[in-house]
Design a protein around this motif. Structure first.
Motif, short mmCIF file in Angstrom:
data_model
loop_
_atom_site.label_atom_id
_atom_site.label_comp_id
_atom_site.label_asym_id
_atom_site.label_seq_id
_atom_site.Cartn_x
_atom_site.Cartn_y
_atom_site.Cartn_z
N TRP A 265 0.83 -1.20 0.00
CA TRP A 265 0.00 0.00 0.00
C TRP A 265 0.87 1.25 0.00
CZ3 TRP A 265 -4.96 1.24 -0.76
CH2 TRP A 265 -5.40 2.51 -0.35
N VAL A 266 1.87 1.28 0.88
CA VAL A 266 2.75 2.45 0.98
C VAL A 266 3.51 2.66 -0.32
CG1 VAL A 266 4.80 3.38 2.17
CG2 VAL A 266 2.95 2.35 3.50
N ARG A 267 4.01 1.58 -0.90
CA ARG A 267 4.75 1.69 -2.16
C ARG A 267 3.82 2.10 -3.31
NH1 ARG A 267 7.05 -2.00 -6.02
NH2 ARG A 267 4.93 -2.85 -6.13
N ASP A 268 2.70 1.41 -3.46
CA ASP A 268 1.83 1.65 -4.60
C ASP A 268 1.14 3.00 -4.55
OD1 ASP A 268 2.58 -0.83 -5.45
OD2 ASP A 268 0.64 -1.80 -5.09
N ARG A 269 0.87 3.49 -3.34
CA ARG A 269 0.23 4.80 -3.18
C ARG A 269 1.26 5.93 -3.17
NH1 ARG A 269 -3.02 1.69 -3.91
NH2 ARG A 269 -2.80 2.73 -5.92
N GLU A 270 2.54 5.57 -3.26
CA GLU A 270 3.64 6.53 -3.27
C GLU A 270 3.60 7.44 -2.05
OE1 GLU A 270 3.40 8.48 -7.08
OE2 GLU A 270 4.38 6.80 -8.10
N ILE A 271 3.36 6.83 -0.89
CA ILE A 271 3.37 7.58 0.37
C ILE A 271 4.83 7.85 0.74
CG2 ILE A 271 2.80 7.48 2.83
CD1 ILE A 271 0.41 5.64 1.93
N PRO A 272 5.24 9.10 0.80
CA PRO A 272 6.67 9.41 0.99
C PRO A 272 7.19 8.95 2.36
CG PRO A 272 5.50 11.28 0.07
CD PRO A 272 4.45 10.31 0.52
N LEU A 273 8.41 8.44 2.34
CA LEU A 273 9.12 8.06 3.56
C LEU A 273 10.15 9.14 3.85
CD1 LEU A 273 9.82 4.29 2.70
CD2 LEU A 273 7.88 5.24 3.99
N GLU A 274 10.06 9.75 5.04
CA GLU A 274 11.00 10.78 5.44
C GLU A 274 12.18 10.12 6.16
OE1 GLU A 274 7.28 13.87 6.33
OE2 GLU A 274 8.54 13.12 7.96
N LEU A 275 13.05 9.50 5.39
CA LEU A 275 14.15 8.73 5.96
C LEU A 275 15.29 9.65 6.40
CD1 LEU A 275 14.16 5.87 3.31
CD2 LEU A 275 13.19 5.79 5.62
N SER A 276 15.89 9.31 7.53
CA SER A 276 16.98 10.10 8.10
C SER A 276 18.11 9.15 8.46
CB SER A 276 16.51 10.87 9.33
OG SER A 276 15.39 11.68 9.03
N PRO A 277 19.00 8.85 7.52
CA PRO A 277 19.96 7.75 7.70
C PRO A 277 20.79 7.80 8.98
CG PRO A 277 19.92 8.46 5.42
CD PRO A 277 19.08 9.43 6.16
N SER A 278 21.46 8.90 9.25
CA SER A 278 22.33 8.97 10.44
C SER A 278 21.52 8.84 11.71
CB SER A 278 23.13 10.27 10.45
OG SER A 278 24.09 10.28 9.42
N SER A 279 20.40 9.54 11.77
CA SER A 279 19.53 9.45 12.95
C SER A 279 19.00 8.04 13.15
CB SER A 279 18.37 10.44 12.80
OG SER A 279 17.44 10.28 13.84
N ASN A 280 18.62 7.39 12.05
CA ASN A 280 18.11 6.02 12.15
C ASN A 280 19.14 5.07 12.74
OD1 ASN A 280 16.31 6.26 8.97
ND2 ASN A 280 15.74 6.97 11.01
N LEU A 281 20.42 5.33 12.48
CA LEU A 281 21.48 4.55 13.11
C LEU A 281 21.57 4.86 14.60
CD1 LEU A 281 24.43 4.78 10.54
CD2 LEU A 281 23.18 2.72 11.19
N GLN A 282 21.53 6.14 14.94
CA GLN A 282 21.71 6.55 16.33
C GLN A 282 20.60 6.04 17.24
OE1 GLN A 282 22.14 10.85 15.41
NE2 GLN A 282 23.92 10.77 16.74
N THR A 283 19.38 6.03 16.75
CA THR A 283 18.24 5.67 17.60
C THR A 283 17.94 4.17 17.59
OG1 THR A 283 16.62 6.01 15.82
CG2 THR A 283 17.19 7.93 17.19
N GLY A 284 18.66 3.41 16.78
CA GLY A 284 18.41 1.97 16.71
C GLY A 284 17.24 1.60 15.82
N ALA A 285 16.76 2.54 15.01
CA ALA A 285 15.61 2.26 14.15
C ALA A 285 15.90 1.18 13.13
CB ALA A 285 15.16 3.54 13.45
N ILE A 286 17.18 0.99 12.77
CA ILE A 286 17.51 -0.04 11.77
C ILE A 286 18.25 -1.21 12.41
CG2 ILE A 286 17.61 1.70 9.94
CD1 ILE A 286 20.74 1.04 9.95
N ALA A 287 18.14 -1.36 13.72
CA ALA A 287 18.88 -2.40 14.43
C ALA A 287 18.60 -3.80 13.89
CB ALA A 287 18.58 -2.35 15.92
N ALA A 288 17.39 -4.01 13.35
CA ALA A 288 17.04 -5.32 12.81
C ALA A 288 17.86 -5.68 11.58
CB ALA A 288 15.55 -5.37 12.47
#
Length: 371
Positions: A265-288
């Motif tokens: 749904w997110v991809r097909d509806r082109e719902i924008p992702l506000e990605l923040s690479p450095s922050s995502n590392l710092q907060t553990g958002a991409i730990a998986a």
């Protein structure tokens, strides 16, 4: 790769800093200059952890790099404490715009929570007006320095509090006077968008744009609530939408993926992702997925056709800039100028502006990347 946030890295012989950029996810209370924190604290008799600007910058970076969003957010106690007066808010907002312009940003949206700036007697309206005054002063200063930039406010409610309907009404009241959208921020896990359904119902009735922090400290249920309860037009971070993707096989350089219903749904509806690479590392958002930028699912999402945008989140805490984030991604995933342009075009299309204004932004980006 270590890149100074004030450096001017090159890609294919072109200065990344000089390229026109759009910034969608940038917190006002996460963008202060360390020297400004010290000066504003001195003016109100407030102690801060360090009295030297460079050492205070080091302190913010160290405290923010914990792998926990909860610990990361504690650093904001320092910045918000010096943003409790009209003069303090005005100065911070003015410098925010100047720093964006110096980074090549031609359109930006600044998010901040007025309810966090009332400790010294300001009203909600006073706070918004002070920030707007600072933004306009910053735009004028940038123009005088040869930079054309426009910045809109994303009026934000704190998701662990109970003032979201009041803040939503505040945002709508300032439509046409600086406010371009609404957000909820703060501790995400345990505080879904559904807790603020009344605010989102009101915003929908007023046709007022909404972005929601989701898919950072919490997973797919948080994203689902942002879309269903919040009617979010964009996802603040949204990186954990990748949890709804399953890599089933890889053949050479090709990766075959199955989509869950939410990811599709997110991809097909082109719902924008506000990605923040450095922050995502710092907060553990991409730990998986890992602990290095190369582990970030940014490239997977980009290659699968998601509407990815690049953002700083908090330039002070992450000691970064939009130029630096783009340079880091280019290094990690071997991106070229065409890729960086695609990210800016995605952001321009996602901006909370009219169609005509978005088209103008897109034209400016195209011109800037082909000069």
């Amino acid at each position: 790769m270590a890149i100074d946030p004030h450096a001017d890295p090159k890609l294919q012989g072109v200065s990344i800093r000089s390229l026109p950029k759009v910034s969608l996810h940038d917190h006002l209370d996460g963008a202060l200059r360390p020297a400004t924190v010290i000066e504003l604290a001195d003016a109100i008799g407030l102690d801060v952890p360090e009295q030297n600007a460079a050492e205070l910058g080091d302190w913010f970076a160290e405290k923010s790099d914990s792998g926990s969003l909860v610990e990361y957010l504690k650093t904001f106690d320092v910045t918000t404490s010096v943003m409790q007066t009209a003069d303090g808010l005005r100065r911070v907002a003015k410098e925010f715009v100047e720093d964006l312009a110096a980074d090549g940003v031609i359109y930006g949206e600044v998010r901040w929570a007025p309810e966090q700036h009332l400790a010294r007697g300001l009203s909600l309206e006073d706070a918004v007006e002070a920030v707007q005054d600072g933004i306009e002063e910053g735009e004028d200063a940038a123009e005088a320095a040869g930079h054309d930039i426009r910045v809109g406010q994303l009026i934000t409610a704190m998701r662990h509090a109970d003032r979201s309907l009041e803040i939503a009404k505040l945002a709508v009241a300032f439509r046409g006077r600086g406010a371009v959208g609404f957000d909820i921020a703060g501790a995400e896990d345990g505080f879904p968008a559904s807790n603020h359904r009344a605010a989102f119902d009101y915003l929908a009735s007023e046709f007022f744009p909404v972005t929601v922090h989701a898919g950072e400290a919490a997973g797919l249920d948080s994203i689902r609530s942002a879309l269903i309860d919040g009617r979010a037009l964009r996802l603040g971070h949204g990186v954990r939408i990748a949890e709804d993707l399953e890599v089933v096989s890889q053949k050479g350089e090709e990766t075959f993926v199955t989509f869950g219903d939410l990811a599709r749904w997110v991809r097909d509806r082109e719902i924008p992702l506000e990605l923040s690479p450095s922050s995502n590392l710092q907060t553990g958002a991409i730990a998986a997925w890992g602990s290095e930028l190369a582990d970030h699912p940014f490239d997977l999402l980009y290659q699968l056709g998601f509407s990815v945008t690049v953002n700083v989140d908090n330039r002070l805490m992450s000691r970064t800039s939009l130029t630096r984030e783009l340079a880091l991604l280019a290094d990690a995933f071997e991106y070229g100028l065409d890729d960086l342009e695609a990210f800016q075009l995605n952001a321009a299309a996602a901006a909370f502006l009219s169609v005509e204004e978005r088209e103008e932004l897109i034209e400016l980006i195209g011109d800037g990347f082909t000069r």
